[in-house]
Scaffold this active site. Structure first.
Site, PDB file in Angstrom:
ATOM      1  N   HIS A 171       0.834  -1.218   0.000  1.00 21.08           N
ATOM      2  CA  HIS A 171       0.000   0.000   0.000  1.00 21.08           C
ATOM      3  C   HIS A 171       0.863   1.261   0.000  1.00 21.08           C
ATOM      4  O   HIS A 171       0.522   2.270   0.628  1.00 21.08           O
ATOM      5  CB  HIS A 171      -0.943   0.010   1.207  1.00 21.08           C
ATOM      6  CG  HIS A 171      -1.908  -1.132   1.231  1.00 21.08           C
ATOM      7  ND1 HIS A 171      -3.094  -1.134   0.520  1.00 21.08           N
ATOM      8  CD2 HIS A 171      -1.856  -2.331   1.859  1.00 21.08           C
ATOM      9  CE1 HIS A 171      -3.722  -2.278   0.724  1.00 21.08           C
ATOM     10  NE2 HIS A 171      -2.982  -3.025   1.528  1.00 21.08           N
ATOM     11  N   ASN A 218     -10.018  -3.475   1.948  1.00 22.93           N
ATOM     12  CA  ASN A 218      -9.738  -3.313   0.520  1.00 22.93           C
ATOM     13  C   ASN A 218     -11.023  -3.023  -0.235  1.00 22.93           C
ATOM     14  O   ASN A 218     -12.104  -2.951   0.357  1.00 22.93           O
ATOM     15  CB  ASN A 218      -9.089  -4.588  -0.042  1.00 22.93           C
ATOM     16  CG  ASN A 218      -7.640  -4.766   0.387  1.00 22.93           C
ATOM     17  OD1 ASN A 218      -6.907  -3.795   0.518  1.00 22.93           O
ATOM     18  ND2 ASN A 218      -7.241  -6.000   0.617  1.00 22.93           N
ATOM     19  N   TYR A 250       0.493  -4.980  11.525  1.00 25.97           N
ATOM     20  CA  TYR A 250       0.292  -3.605  11.111  1.00 25.97           C
ATOM     21  C   TYR A 250       0.871  -2.583  12.097  1.00 25.97           C
ATOM     22  O   TYR A 250       1.587  -1.667  11.691  1.00 25.97           O
ATOM     23  CB  TYR A 250      -1.189  -3.340  10.838  1.00 25.97           C
ATOM     24  CG  TYR A 250      -1.602  -3.709   9.443  1.00 25.97           C
ATOM     25  CD1 TYR A 250      -1.354  -4.994   8.942  1.00 25.97           C
ATOM     26  CD2 TYR A 250      -2.236  -2.810   8.602  1.00 25.97           C
ATOM     27  CE1 TYR A 250      -1.728  -5.353   7.658  1.00 25.97           C
ATOM     28  CE2 TYR A 250      -2.614  -3.164   7.317  1.00 25.97           C
ATOM     29  CZ  TYR A 250      -2.357  -4.428   6.845  1.00 25.97           C
ATOM     30  OH  TYR A 250      -2.714  -4.772   5.578  1.00 25.97           O
TER      31      TYR A 250
END
Length: 501
Positions: free
Chosen positions: A58, A131, A341
């Protein structure tokens, strides 16, 4: 007052006024530069450090601030304050992105699109990181680094490799559902405004009675779905590789605020225990006939960031960031992202990344975390940096305890086959998806697959193609035959794949 005094004085980072911004201090008009020209050093040193590590995935994205407004009551499912009453508004920040490309890649690449949304709620920041597709390529986080490696660059040629991509996919049959979406024209959205967004994973809602429900989030674009054809997307790469970024900024600047309708699917604990699919498998969807969409509210983007780096590049999202009334599920990929993350953001931005304005909770926060690079909030002042202590009245609030979540009969830790019995139907949903497409969409998807697979090369080319063709045949006979024909493959080689499964 002189002319110069009417304007803002240029200073060094420490505040010293700058006498000459454009000329270095030298020994004579043509002499060497002096070491004492500190502002020269400051400019060059800062310039060398302007780039932070780009996201591993990303990397290229666009973002904007907005508002989420509740339009329907779902308080029987969740006590989350963001949904507490009809008409309630919550400030948000949404970052769109491509997945596999570097920061300088083209916006129109065939790729999933990230849809990462931060809600600034009074109970803390809630990050819904998904997404533009309701499923993903893999369902176990241990496969994630390998999958991403195939989407990046070959370690020998340093170029993108169709051989790596299809080799991995053909050896990972659970990827087929996402492949079918990616290879349709939905893999090349016209703009970020013209695509849906999904939480993708299964999450939990917890209501005021401490009851747990499982939930999936769907953001339906009010602008309508619009996609490029493969030819149009390829052409746009050369015309304007920043087309989606430009489109979003210009739409908001002219007051054409994009909107999405948030809808949810709800599944009870009892339904989860008996549903025909594993409800925590991110390669599968929940049937909307079995679990209808329930409307919740409207998301509107209405404010462009005044500085891209400060807001969009430094924005940090993590599925670990939940709020009271919203929780996790046994979804294995979600569990992996809960770890991965925040770790990525600490590496990229530092341990105090949540103090950066775009990431900072606008309401009160209180903990005993201290120190670290770029600590800018006073670092707790003279208050204790440990708990329990005798000097403050902080406490852990029991009322926020979540209900226990039963894990079924498999309570022994083990390494279970992700594609074991009951988890190995990777073909029904992709096949159903293909059969739901219009004839035009089917032709486009087949053409895109043939074009992508034509890039497979090397001594394993035939083996990789044949292995992937078997997956397509098992999903839909017509799909497999059309792709085989497009690749010039003799379908008699795949007689085994044509049998019922």
């Amino acid at each position: 007052m002189t002319h110069k005094e009417k304007h803002t004085r240029i200073t060094t980072a420490s505040g010293k006024p700058v006498y000459d911004y454009e000329d270095s201090q030298t020994a004579g008009p043509r002499g060497p530069v002096l070491l004492q020209d500190y502002f020269l050093h400051e400019k060059l040193a800062h310039f060398n450090r302007e780039r932070i590590p780009e996201r591993v995935v990303h990397a290229k994205g666009s973002g904007a601030y907005g508002t989420f407004t509740v339009t329907h009551d779902i308080t029987k499912y969740t006590r989350a304050k963001v949904f507490s009453e009809i008409g309630k508004e919550t400030r948000t920040f949404l970052r769109f992105s491509t997945v596999g490309g570097e920061k300088g890649s083209a916006d129109s690449e065939r790729d999933p699109r990230g849809f990462a949304l931060k809600f600034y709620t009074e109970d803390g920041n809630w990050d819904l990181v998904g997404n533009n597709t309701p499923v993903f390529f893999i369902k176990d986080p241990k496969k994630f680094p390998d999958f991403i490696h195939t989407q990046k660059r070959d370690p020998y040629t340093n170029t993108k490799s169709a051989t790596m991509v299809w080799d991995f996919w053909s050896l990972s049959p659970e990827s087929l559902h996402q492949i079918m979406i990616l290879m349709s024209d939905r893999g090349t959205p016209l703009s970020y405004r013209h695509m849906h967004g999904f939480g993708s994973h299964t999450f939990s809602f917890i209501n005021a009675e401490n009851e747990r429900f499982y939930v999936k989030f769907h953001f339906k674009t009010q602008q309508g779905i619009k996609n490029f054809t493969d030819e149009e997307a390829t052409r746009m790469k050369g015309i304007d590789p920043d087309q989606a970024q430009r489109d979003l900024v210009e739409a908001i600047d002219r007051g054409d605020f994009p909107r999405w309708t948030l809808k949810v699917q709800i599944m009870t604990m009892e339904e989860a225990a008996t549903y025909k699919w594993n409800p925590f498998d991110v390669t599968k969807t929940w049937s909307q006939k079995d679990f209808p969409l329930i409307e919740v509210g409207v998301l509107e983007l209405n404010e462009n960031p005044d500085n891209y780096f400060a807001h969009v590049e430094q924005a940090a999202f993590a599925p670990a960031h939940i709020v009271d009334g919203i929780s996790f599920s046994p979804d294995k990929m979600l569990q992996g992202r809960i770890l991965g993350y925040p770790d990525a953001q600490r590496y990229r931005l530092g341990a105090n990344y949540e103090q950066i304005p775009v990431n900072r909770c606008p309401f009160a926060t209180n903990n005993y975390q201290r120190d670290g690079a770029m600590r800018v909030d006073g670092n707790g002042g003279n208050k204790p940096n440990y708990f329990p202590n005798s000097f403050d009245d902080s406490f852990a609030d029991e009322k926020y305890r979540e209900p226990a979540e039963p894990l079924g009969q498999h309570v022994v830790a083990d390494w279970y086959d992700r594609n074991g019995v009951g988890e190995n139907d990777h073909y029904t949903q992709p096949g159903d998806l293909f059969r739901l497409m219009t004839p035009e969409a089917q032709r486009s998807t087949i053409s895109n697959i043939v074009g992508a697979m034509s890039g497979i090369s090397g001594p394993k080319r035939t083996e990789i193609i044949n292995r992937q063709l078997c997956h397509f045949f098992r999903a839909d006979m017509g799909l497999g035959m059309a792709i085989a024909q497009g690749l010039g493959i003799d379908i008699s080689q795949h007689a085994g794949a044509l049998q019922p499964h």
